[in-house]
Design a protein around this motif. Structure first.
Motif, PDB file in Angstrom:
ATOM      1  N   LEU A   1      10.108  25.721 -14.118  1.00  0.00           N
ATOM      2  CA  LEU A   1       9.577  26.837 -13.544  1.00  0.00           C
ATOM      3  C   LEU A   1       9.272  26.457 -12.039  1.00  0.00           C
ATOM      4  CD1 LEU A   1       7.725  28.802 -15.981  1.00  0.00           C
ATOM      5  CD2 LEU A   1      10.317  28.888 -15.414  1.00  0.00           C
ATOM      6  N   THR A   2       9.720  27.697 -11.121  1.00  0.00           N
ATOM      7  CA  THR A   2       9.162  27.268  -9.624  1.00  0.00           C
ATOM      8  C   THR A   2       7.990  28.386  -9.267  1.00  0.00           C
ATOM      9  OG1 THR A   2      11.005  28.703  -8.683  1.00  0.00           O
ATOM     10  CG2 THR A   2      11.627  26.497  -9.374  1.00  0.00           C
ATOM     11  N   LYS A   3       7.539  28.174  -8.030  1.00  0.00           N
ATOM     12  CA  LYS A   3       6.548  29.179  -7.815  1.00  0.00           C
ATOM     13  C   LYS A   3       7.361  30.405  -7.300  1.00  0.00           C
ATOM     14  CE  LYS A   3       6.331  27.647  -2.927  1.00  0.00           C
ATOM     15  NZ  LYS A   3       5.089  27.255  -1.794  1.00  0.00           N
ATOM     16  N   ASN A   4       8.754  30.197  -7.000  1.00  0.00           N
ATOM     17  CA  ASN A   4       9.431  31.539  -6.634  1.00  0.00           C
ATOM     18  C   ASN A   4       9.677  32.615  -7.842  1.00  0.00           C
ATOM     19  OD1 ASN A   4       9.654  30.479  -3.756  1.00  0.00           O
ATOM     20  ND2 ASN A   4      11.484  29.282  -4.349  1.00  0.00           N
TER      21      ASN A   4
ATOM     22  N   LEU B   1       9.343  24.197 -21.299  1.00  0.00           N
ATOM     23  CA  LEU B   1       9.251  24.873 -19.657  1.00  0.00           C
ATOM     24  C   LEU B   1       8.070  24.112 -18.900  1.00  0.00           C
ATOM     25  CD1 LEU B   1       9.089  28.581 -20.584  1.00  0.00           C
ATOM     26  CD2 LEU B   1      10.873  27.417 -19.634  1.00  0.00           C
ATOM     27  N   ASN B   2       8.601  23.270 -17.889  1.00  0.00           N
ATOM     28  CA  ASN B   2       7.548  22.752 -17.036  1.00  0.00           C
ATOM     29  C   ASN B   2       6.877  23.616 -16.257  1.00  0.00           C
ATOM     30  OD1 ASN B   2       7.894  20.029 -18.212  1.00  0.00           O
ATOM     31  ND2 ASN B   2       9.632  19.721 -16.839  1.00  0.00           N
ATOM     32  N   LEU B   3       5.552  23.820 -16.030  1.00  0.00           N
ATOM     33  CA  LEU B   3       4.900  24.610 -14.985  1.00  0.00           C
ATOM     34  C   LEU B   3       4.860  23.871 -13.753  1.00  0.00           C
ATOM     35  CD1 LEU B   3       1.829  25.625 -17.257  1.00  0.00           C
ATOM     36  CD2 LEU B   3       4.182  26.974 -16.857  1.00  0.00           C
ATOM     37  N   PRO B   4       5.206  24.694 -12.685  1.00  0.00           N
ATOM     38  CA  PRO B   4       5.119  24.024 -11.324  1.00  0.00           C
ATOM     39  C   PRO B   4       3.682  23.287 -10.896  1.00  0.00           C
ATOM     40  CG  PRO B   4       4.984  26.515 -11.119  1.00  0.00           C
ATOM     41  CD  PRO B   4       5.241  26.059 -12.597  1.00  0.00           C
ATOM     42  N   PRO B   5       3.572  22.438  -9.996  1.00  0.00           N
ATOM     43  CA  PRO B   5       2.189  22.225  -9.453  1.00  0.00           C
ATOM     44  C   PRO B   5       1.326  23.562  -9.302  1.00  0.00           C
ATOM     45  CG  PRO B   5       3.965  20.864  -8.261  1.00  0.00           C
ATOM     46  CD  PRO B   5       4.740  21.954  -9.210  1.00  0.00           C
TER      47      PRO B   5
ATOM     48  N   LEU C   1       5.371  24.238 -23.311  1.00  0.00           N
ATOM     49  CA  LEU C   1       4.757  24.284 -22.119  1.00  0.00           C
ATOM     50  C   LEU C   1       4.061  23.051 -21.571  1.00  0.00           C
ATOM     51  CD1 LEU C   1       3.101  28.227 -22.329  1.00  0.00           C
ATOM     52  CD2 LEU C   1       5.719  27.401 -21.438  1.00  0.00           C
ATOM     53  N   VAL C   2       4.577  22.648 -20.381  1.00  0.00           N
ATOM     54  CA  VAL C   2       3.811  21.343 -20.027  1.00  0.00           C
ATOM     55  C   VAL C   2       3.547  21.661 -18.460  1.00  0.00           C
ATOM     56  CG1 VAL C   2       4.338  19.010 -19.520  1.00  0.00           C
ATOM     57  CG2 VAL C   2       5.504  20.189 -21.244  1.00  0.00           C
ATOM     58  N   SER C   3       2.207  21.095 -18.325  1.00  0.00           N
ATOM     59  CA  SER C   3       1.697  21.416 -16.817  1.00  0.00           C
ATOM     60  C   SER C   3       2.087  19.861 -16.157  1.00  0.00           C
ATOM     61  CB  SER C   3       0.382  21.706 -16.907  1.00  0.00           C
ATOM     62  OG  SER C   3      -0.458  20.649 -17.488  1.00  0.00           O
ATOM     63  N   LYS C   4       2.390  20.197 -14.796  1.00  0.00           N
ATOM     64  CA  LYS C   4       2.643  19.092 -14.078  1.00  0.00           C
ATOM     65  C   LYS C   4       1.705  19.351 -12.717  1.00  0.00           C
ATOM     66  CE  LYS C   4       6.200  17.788 -16.308  1.00  0.00           C
ATOM     67  NZ  LYS C   4       6.453  16.465 -16.723  1.00  0.00           N
ATOM     68  N   ASN C   5       1.400  17.915 -12.245  1.00  0.00           N
ATOM     69  CA  ASN C   5       0.628  17.811 -11.216  1.00  0.00           C
ATOM     70  C   ASN C   5       1.777  17.810  -9.453  1.00  0.00           C
ATOM     71  OD1 ASN C   5       1.524  15.302 -10.667  1.00  0.00           O
ATOM     72  ND2 ASN C   5      -0.355  14.326 -11.423  1.00  0.00           N
ATOM     73  N   SER C   6       0.982  17.837  -8.501  1.00  0.00           N
ATOM     74  CA  SER C   6       1.573  17.855  -7.432  1.00  0.00           C
ATOM     75  C   SER C   6       2.852  16.463  -7.225  1.00  0.00           C
ATOM     76  CB  SER C   6       0.924  17.699  -6.150  1.00  0.00           C
ATOM     77  OG  SER C   6       0.097  16.425  -6.119  1.00  0.00           O
ATOM     78  N   SER C   7       2.471  15.886  -8.019  1.00  0.00           N
ATOM     79  CA  SER C   7       3.807  14.563  -8.018  1.00  0.00           C
ATOM     80  C   SER C   7       4.659  14.601  -9.326  1.00  0.00           C
ATOM     81  CB  SER C   7       3.114  13.191  -8.558  1.00  0.00           C
ATOM     82  OG  SER C   7       2.079  12.846  -7.245  1.00  0.00           O
ATOM     83  N   TYR C   8       4.341  15.803  -9.952  1.00  0.00           N
ATOM     84  CA  TYR C   8       5.338  16.369 -11.016  1.00  0.00           C
ATOM     85  C   TYR C   8       5.112  15.351 -12.320  1.00  0.00           C
ATOM     86  CZ  TYR C   8       7.523  19.765  -8.050  1.00  0.00           C
ATOM     87  OH  TYR C   8       7.353  20.583  -7.144  1.00  0.00           O
ATOM     88  N   ALA C   9       4.003  14.674 -12.616  1.00  0.00           N
ATOM     89  CA  ALA C   9       3.516  14.017 -13.647  1.00  0.00           C
ATOM     90  C   ALA C   9       2.841  14.969 -14.616  1.00  0.00           C
ATOM     91  CB  ALA C   9       2.812  12.898 -13.166  1.00  0.00           C
ATOM     92  N   THR C  10       2.943  14.726 -15.755  1.00  0.00           N
ATOM     93  CA  THR C  10       2.369  15.707 -16.742  1.00  0.00           C
ATOM     94  C   THR C  10       0.806  15.411 -16.790  1.00  0.00           C
ATOM     95  OG1 THR C  10       4.322  15.541 -18.183  1.00  0.00           O
ATOM     96  CG2 THR C  10       2.224  15.858 -19.299  1.00  0.00           C
TER      97      THR C  10
ATOM     98  N   THR D   1      -6.306  25.644  -9.040  1.00  0.00           N
ATOM     99  CA  THR D   1      -6.873  24.324  -9.674  1.00  0.00           C
ATOM    100  C   THR D   1      -6.555  24.092 -11.026  1.00  0.00           C
ATOM    101  OG1 THR D   1      -8.728  24.574  -8.375  1.00  0.00           O
ATOM    102  CG2 THR D   1      -8.854  22.991 -10.315  1.00  0.00           C
ATOM    103  N   HIS D   2      -6.070  25.264 -11.785  1.00  0.00           N
ATOM    104  CA  HIS D   2      -5.757  25.074 -13.297  1.00  0.00           C
ATOM    105  C   HIS D   2      -5.096  26.365 -13.651  1.00  0.00           C
ATOM    106  CE1 HIS D   2      -9.867  23.101 -13.212  1.00  0.00           C
ATOM    107  NE2 HIS D   2      -9.132  22.132 -13.697  1.00  0.00           N
ATOM    108  N   TRP D   3      -4.324  26.075 -14.713  1.00  0.00           N
ATOM    109  CA  TRP D   3      -3.667  27.326 -15.340  1.00  0.00           C
ATOM    110  C   TRP D   3      -4.426  27.932 -16.509  1.00  0.00           C
ATOM    111  CZ3 TRP D   3       0.824  29.178 -13.679  1.00  0.00           C
ATOM    112  CH2 TRP D   3       1.647  28.251 -12.610  1.00  0.00           C
ATOM    113  N   HIS D   4      -4.699  29.146 -16.350  1.00  0.00           N
ATOM    114  CA  HIS D   4      -5.401  30.045 -17.250  1.00  0.00           C
ATOM    115  C   HIS D   4      -4.524  30.720 -17.994  1.00  0.00           C
ATOM    116  CE1 HIS D   4      -9.185  28.718 -15.443  1.00  0.00           C
ATOM    117  NE2 HIS D   4      -8.551  29.056 -14.308  1.00  0.00           N
ATOM    118  N   THR D   5      -4.642  30.656 -19.382  1.00  0.00           N
ATOM    119  CA  THR D   5      -3.497  31.418 -20.421  1.00  0.00           C
ATOM    120  C   THR D   5      -3.991  32.016 -21.520  1.00  0.00           C
ATOM    121  OG1 THR D   5      -2.310  28.737 -20.065  1.00  0.00           O
ATOM    122  CG2 THR D   5      -1.443  30.204 -21.690  1.00  0.00           C
ATOM    123  N   SER D   6      -3.358  33.253 -21.635  1.00  0.00           N
ATOM    124  CA  SER D   6      -3.782  34.000 -22.759  1.00  0.00           C
ATOM    125  C   SER D   6      -2.357  34.124 -23.676  1.00  0.00           C
ATOM    126  CB  SER D   6      -4.317  35.379 -22.249  1.00  0.00           C
ATOM    127  OG  SER D   6      -5.258  35.399 -21.212  1.00  0.00           O
ATOM    128  N   ILE D   7      -2.582  33.966 -24.991  1.00  0.00           N
ATOM    129  CA  ILE D   7      -1.708  34.228 -26.046  1.00  0.00           C
ATOM    130  C   ILE D   7      -1.865  35.506 -26.503  1.00  0.00           C
ATOM    131  CG2 ILE D   7      -0.586  33.325 -28.132  1.00  0.00           C
ATOM    132  CD1 ILE D   7      -1.532  30.471 -27.185  1.00  0.00           C
TER     133      ILE D   7
END
Length: 124
Positions: free
Chosen positions: A18-21, A38-42, A62-71, A108-114
């Motif tokens: 996914l992208t910030k766009n 689905l990879n989340l953007p930085p 769902l997988v979170s990635k940092n600014s270097s696109y590492a998990t 700083t983080h992803w806050h998630t609700s299911i």
């Protein structure tokens, strides 16, 4: 103003970044034929997604990635854990048609609700 809708229907196991766009978009996942990752953007303040499960015959991750696109462990899901995680998976044990996953980033983080009748099928 209408929300943009992205529909993902993988025919074979697929990874999409996914992208910030795409922030603010409604993401519909039809997992009838294959697994979707689905990879989340930085992280960046203000990015948000709403994901709807149309069919979950296969799993969604769902997988979170940092600014270097590492998990990297950047996801909070209070319903499952009070610690940061890097991945969350919807297993296919039971139907989750119309489940919603809402992701919001504070920079700083992803806050998630299911929103689900059974969050125990979501694993970290």
């Amino acid at each position: 103003m209408l929300m943009t809708v992205d529909t993902f229907t993988p025919l074979s196991n697929q990874t999409i970044s996914l992208t910030k766009n795409q922030s603010g978009n409604l993401i519909i996942t039809d997992l009838t034929s294959a697994e979707l990752i689905l990879n989340l953007p930085p992280v960046e303040a203000g990015i948000k997604y709403e994901i709807i499960i149309k069919n979950n015959t296969n799993s969604l991750k769902l997988v979170s990635k940092n600014s270097s696109y590492a998990t990297t462990a950047l996801i909070y899901i209070g319903q499952l854990s009070t610690t940061l995680i890097s991945e969350v998976t919807l297993n296919t044990a039971t139907s989750h048609v119309s489940d919603r996953i809402i992701l919001s980033c504070d920079g700083t983080h992803w806050h998630t609700s299911i929103i689900s009748d059974n969050v125990s099928d979501y694993t970290i």
